[in-house]
Design an enzyme around this catalytic site. Structure first.
Site: not given
Ligand code: XMP
Length: 510
Positions: A79, A167, A169, A221-222, A224-226
């Site tokens: 683009c 595009h 994507e 924290s409980g 997913v990430d941590s």
């Protein structure tokens, strides 16, 4: 060393999507703003120029020096990137006189062009531009058109430089992924070695190299990430990782105990700290949502700080920060003032702690975090959990917070969430929860008049929480849930279901 692709960002809303598509091909890529090309381009096997809200014909538009890239490394302009490579190299870009947003179909596809291997005339592509390339520089060869756009794709002869007006994507460009694969794998010869397993291996090695024998503290924290960050660090440094899981008194029913148990079973060196009373004390009488968030954030810092001080000689703080939180966004005004979003899962720590930061997930997206977690054997149920806000039930109890209100909301929330699981609806919902409203309503139970609390249930579908729509839950499910709540939770006599989308409403009520 692993092959890398550079995506030079001109500020398009789709830039992150390009990165996601490239990663789906098991190829590692990084996004860097166009005005920060301090990166050593020799580290990259290919470069993609993104789209942009700008017109190349405007003033002060993105105009980086590509002399180290163009003609030297395989290059794909998308683009704005395509218009840029035409406009600033002897061609002409002007306003287009037909509408060029949305669906289009390719024609005149040059079958000898490697970029279009396996892509045929008629293939649907997605357009989003108001400028068009009117005249092409001399050595530019058109390799595909659409009905309205003659120069929809071109190759610069004698170089591995390609450009496309559409595009690739976005989901609606049906062969977009094939086109990116053609460019990256067939033309640029990038190896497809980016997999969750390879990520785990390289990250574990990188963590070991970075922190050595130092101690690291991490707030769980409980979520997913941590959790995934902790498991990666645990693999790398074992008992030198000190995890702290704080009960702020605003978690879901039994969450503190059950998640703590789960962490222990996973072999993490974790300490559970029940600070419920400390939090409730700090929250006493506060009704303003932002003041609540501040009070909860500050209380967390105090508790975490106290606990971290108990770990002798700790040098590092680990965080579960993920890629969307750290990508520098290009300012839409085009100035060099790129703003940096920085998100701290633990709410930021006091300066005097002076810990160095380690963020093992800072280069990966949420879905990749889940894939990495899965490849390390983390329980799928934990990986599939709905997002839950840091301030927890604190921002779902409208008005002031008391222990009794927390108890009521925990009961209601548990009935709702367990019901979603029982009815097999949990995984179709992006996030769900209950809100305790600051109103009483009149009801009748037996022969008695009641005057009790109202709760609102909310379930939304979303991909990133930025926009969301309410979920069309079955009436039978809502009926069963409402009955269970009103009959089972003392203090509640009315249940309503929130049917607001975001925008204009938000997901949380506060
Ligand atoms: P809203 O309410 O802004 O929520 O539509 C979007 C997403 O963000 C979560 N959220 C928070 N998460 N601290 C957090 O860690 C907060 O203060 C906070 N406020 C909202 C919300 O649960 C949803 O997933």
């Amino acid at each position: 060393m692993q092959d890398k692709v550079l995506i030079l960002d001109f500020g398009s809303q789709f830039t992150q999507l390009i990165a996601r598509r490239v990663r789906e091909l098991n190829i590692y890529c990084e996004i860097h703003p166009f005005n920060h090309v301090k990166v050593d381009v020799n580290n990259y096997k290919a470069v993609i120029l993104s789209g942009s809200p700008h017109s190349v014909r405007g003033e002060n538009v993105p105009h980086p020096d590509l002399s180290q890239i163009k003609g030297k490394i395989p290059l794909l302009g998308v683009c704005y990137g395509a218009q840029y490579l035409a406009h600033f190299f002897g061609g002409k870009v002007g306003a287009s006189n037909t509408r060029e947003y949305g669906r289009a179909n390719l024609s005149n596809v040059d079958k000898s062009c490697e970029l279009f291997n396996g892509i045929n005339n008629g293939s649907q592509v997605w357009m989003s531009h108001s400028d068009t390339i009117l005249e092409m520089p001399d050595n530019y060869k058109v390799v595909a058109s659409t009905e309205d756009v003659i120069n929809a794709a071109y190759k610069i002869e004698g170089e591995d430089t390609y450009a496309i007006q559409f595009h690739p994507e976005v989901y609606h460009s049906t062969d977009g992924k094939q086109l990116l694969e053609n460019f990256l794998v067939n033309i640029a010869k990038v190896k497809q070695e980016w997999t969750p397993d390879s990520f785990v291996e390289t990250t574990v090695n990188a963590i070991r190299k970075k922190v050595g024998n130092d101690k690291v503290v991490l707030g769980l924290s409980g979520g997913v990430d941590s959790t995934v960050a902790a498991v990666l660090l645990d693999k790398a440094i074992g008992k030198n990782l000190y995890c702290i899981f704080v009960n702020n008194g605003l978690l879901r029913k039994n969450e503190f105990e059950s998640v703590l148990d789960q962490y222990k079973h996973m072999g993490l060196n974790v300490k559970g700290v029940d600070a419920s009373e400390r939090f409730l004390d700090k929250l006493k009488g506060i009704t303003d949502p932002e003041k609540k968030r501040k009070a909860i954030g500050n209380a967390f810092i105090d508790v975490f700080d106290d606990e971290a001080h108990l770990i002798e000689n700790v040098k590092w703080l680990a965080q579960g920060t993920i890629y969307p939180d750290v990508i520098e966004s290009v300012s839409v005004t085009g100035g060099p003032s790129a703003t940096i979003k920085s998100h701290h899962n633990v709410g930021g720590l006091p300066d005097y702690m002076k810990l160095k930061i380690v963020e093992p997930l800072r280069m990966i997206f949420k879905d990749e975090v889940r894939r990495v977690g899965k490849s390390m054997g983390i329980d799928p149920e934990l990986l599939g959990r709905h997002p839950f806000p840091g301030p927890g039930l604190g921002i779902r109890i409208l008005g002031d917070i008391t222990a009794e209100k927390v108890r009521i909301l925990q009961e209601v929330d548990a009935i709702f969430i367990n019901g979603l699981r029982k009815w097999d609806l949990y995984d179709n919902v992006w996030q769900a929860g209950a809100m305790l409203l600051p109103v009483n309503s009149v009801g009748v139970m037996g022969d008695e008049r009641t005057y009790e609390k109202v709760v609102a249930l909310r379930a939304v579908e979303s991909t990133d929480g930025m926009t969301a729509d309410w979920v069309d839950l079955p009436y039978k499910f809502l009926q069963e849930t409402s009955n269970k709540i009103i009959n089972g939770v003392k203090g509640v006599n009315r249940v309503v279901y929130d049917i607001s989308s975001k925008p204009p409403a938000t997901i949380e009520w506060e």
